[in-house]
Write an enzyme that holds these catalytic residues in place. Structure first.
Site, PDB file in Angstrom:
ATOM      1  N   CYS A   1       0.842  -1.201   0.000  1.00 43.92           N
ATOM      2  CA  CYS A   1       0.000   0.000   0.000  1.00 43.92           C
ATOM      3  C   CYS A   1       0.879   1.254   0.000  1.00 43.92           C
ATOM      4  O   CYS A   1       1.663   1.448  -0.920  1.00 43.92           O
ATOM      5  CB  CYS A   1      -0.975  -0.037   1.166  1.00 43.92           C
ATOM      6  SG  CYS A   1      -2.307   1.166   1.022  1.00 43.92           S
TER       7      CYS A   1
ATOM      8  N   GLU B   1      -2.256  -8.866   3.412  1.00 40.30           N
ATOM      9  CA  GLU B   1      -2.537  -9.332   4.784  1.00 40.30           C
ATOM     10  C   GLU B   1      -4.007  -9.212   5.151  1.00 40.30           C
ATOM     11  O   GLU B   1      -4.425  -9.698   6.198  1.00 40.30           O
ATOM     12  CB  GLU B   1      -1.640  -8.572   5.777  1.00 40.30           C
ATOM     13  CG  GLU B   1      -2.070  -7.157   6.148  1.00 40.30           C
ATOM     14  CD  GLU B   1      -1.734  -6.085   5.101  1.00 40.30           C
ATOM     15  OE1 GLU B   1      -1.389  -6.450   3.964  1.00 40.30           O
ATOM     16  OE2 GLU B   1      -1.845  -4.888   5.423  1.00 40.30           O
TER      17      GLU B   1
ATOM     18  N   HIS C   1      -3.810  -4.841   0.005  1.00 42.73           N
ATOM     19  CA  HIS C   1      -3.311  -5.371   1.270  1.00 42.73           C
ATOM     20  C   HIS C   1      -3.367  -6.896   1.266  1.00 42.73           C
ATOM     21  O   HIS C   1      -4.428  -7.457   1.562  1.00 42.73           O
ATOM     22  CB  HIS C   1      -4.156  -4.830   2.431  1.00 42.73           C
ATOM     23  CG  HIS C   1      -3.876  -3.403   2.731  1.00 42.73           C
ATOM     24  ND1 HIS C   1      -2.944  -3.004   3.649  1.00 42.73           N
ATOM     25  CD2 HIS C   1      -4.386  -2.271   2.202  1.00 42.73           C
ATOM     26  CE1 HIS C   1      -2.896  -1.691   3.688  1.00 42.73           C
ATOM     27  NE2 HIS C   1      -3.766  -1.216   2.820  1.00 42.73           N
TER      28      HIS C   1
END
Lengths: 207, 251
Positions: free
Chosen positions: A81, A190, A188
């Site tokens: 990001c 994650e 993202h």
């Protein structure tokens, strides 16, 4: 392989650490600029604005240390990001031009939306990616898979050959790139459930 | 194409999950850990947690809980409730939040929104608007629905966009917990006037209500109670949305 995660003070570090742990990879928080040389690979996460992110890297004396490890010693780095955006030459958030790390050539600009009825800004949510390179970060990930995005700015690379995936929010934009030891994703991983974890796993295998 | 998000909103009080009706009645319904595990298995698009404690001690307890929740949660999390300062915001991000929502203190201290949006980026700051009908006019409320402010939701939404929030979470107090459907009129008015995404909340009693919210222009549709009281609420909710040709993410 010792992976270090860089804390620029405005990121949700824990979620990245949790994601790496879930794929059985240890990732350690970088304690200070002297600790950078102890890492074999780096993750630069980040939410926040370009200028504050850079300010934080400068204040922590990370810029020279990272240059030395990533550019001189070719150690891998993954920007996520804002972390990905900071790898580029410069950014224009908060109405000012700010120099980035310059590991890849390009500018970080605000997304231009032509039709606010159908597209909104920030670009928030799950969006599909068009995979251009399925050998690296996107190995075993299906073209058109959704990843989680949350941003208003995007990086425009000078060299289009480094782009490994595109996404679209009114206009196409680069959402992932791979340039030798330098990697970046706008979404993202994650926070992108199974596909995101697969991408992180792929990165660990590449480095 | 960006997908329409389907988001469970979970309310926390004294470390328990509660269901709410018109912001007044709150009944304990379950153990948040168990619920998150369930949502993780379902692979939902995003989760919103709102802490509705008034006592700061309970707030700390709820934040501790969120920290633990986020450990097993690979989806975006928004935390709201009892956020008064940059320090409070920072604490949420440190404990696993990807976004925070501001309501009372966005109104009391607009500077806080401006500063937070500069530092954390506007995409991380959600402006939450609670409103209800007062003698035929819609007015916003702060303090968990307790304090009336003589401002309409559309005026306030425009102002929030101006001072730097990245999304609007829109709650109609009259519809909270009533299952009568979204206030589509207000959703339509606000989403067509703003360039930022609107998350519709309050009123969902059946999955078809999501479709009404999307047709009115919401970028994300959220609900609270239906997630607890209907089996397979994610799968079935998305099935109905897909039948109506709404672009959704299939987990």
């Amino acid at each position: 392989m010792k992976i270090k995660i860089l804390d620029i003070g405005i990121s949700n570090l824990q979620s990245v650490i949790n994601a790496f742990e879930s794929i059985n990879k240890t990732i350690l928080i970088c304690e200070d600029h002297k600790d950078i040389k102890n890492g074999d690979a780096f993750v630069l996460p980040g939410v926040g604005s370009f200028d504050f992110g850079m300010k934080s890297l400068i204040e922590k004396n990370y810029v020279d240390a990272l240059n030395n490890e990533v550019i001189n010693k070719n150690k891998p780095i993954l920007g996520i990001c804002l972390g990905m955006q900071l790898l580029f030459t410069c950014g224009y958030e908060n109405n000012q031009e700010t120099n980035g790390l310059g590991f890849a050539d390009g500018e970080v600009k605000k997304m231009k939306i032509h039709d606010f009825k159908n597209y909104k800004l920030p670009h928030v949510g799950w969006n599909d990616v068009k995979i251009l390179n399925n050998n690296g970060l996107f190995k075993d990930i299906k073209d058109g898979t959704d990843f989680y995005f949350i941003h208003s700015f995007y990086a425009q690379p000078v060299n289009k050959n480094i782009i490994s995936a595109l996404s679209n929010n009114s206009v196409d934009f680069m959402c992932a790139f791979e340039k030798d030891n330098i990697f970046g994703v706008q979404f993202h991983p994650e926070k992108s459930q199974k596909s995101g974890l697969q991408l992180l796993k792929n990165w660990c295998e590449l480095i | 194409m960006i997908k329409i998000r389907l988001i469970p909103t979970l309310l926390l009080k004294k470390g328990h999950l509660v269901r709410s009706e018109n912001f007044i009645k709150h009944n304990i319904i379950g153990d948040p850990y168990h619920e998150v595990k369930r949502f993780n298995q379902w692979n939902v698009d995003e989760l919103i947690y709102l802490i509705i404690d008034e006592n700061p001690e309970n707030t700390n307890q709820s934040i501790e809980l969120l920290k633990n929740i986020s450990k097993s949660c690979f989806m975006p999390l928004t935390f709201g409730g009892q956020i008064k300062s940059m320090k409070d915001i920072h604490l949420r991000f440190q404990n696993g939040a990807d976004k925070i929502t501001l309501n009372t203190y966005a109104y009391r201290k607009p500077d806080l929104v401006m500063e937070a949006s500069k530092v954390f980026g506007k995409q991380a700051i959600v402006g939450s608007i609670d409103y209800r009908d007062i003698n035929g006019e819609k007015k916003i409320f702060i303090n968990g629905g307790k304090t009336l402010i003589d401002v309409s939701p559309i005026e306030w939404a425009k102002e929030l966009e101006k001072i730097g929030v990245g999304e609007i979470l829109l709650q109609n107090i009259d519809r909270d917990g009533t299952a009568v459907g979204y206030d589509v009129e207000t959703i339509e008015l606000i989403s067509s006037s703003l360039n930022i995404p609107v998350i519709a909340l309050s009123g969902v009693g059946k999955f078809e209500h999501y479709v009404d919210g999307v047709k009115a222009g919401a970028s994300a549709v959220s609900a609270a109670n239906i997630w607890h009281f209907k089996e397979m609420a994610d799968h079935l909710g998305k099935t109905v949305m897909r039948q109506h040709k709404i672009p959704i993410r299939i987990g």
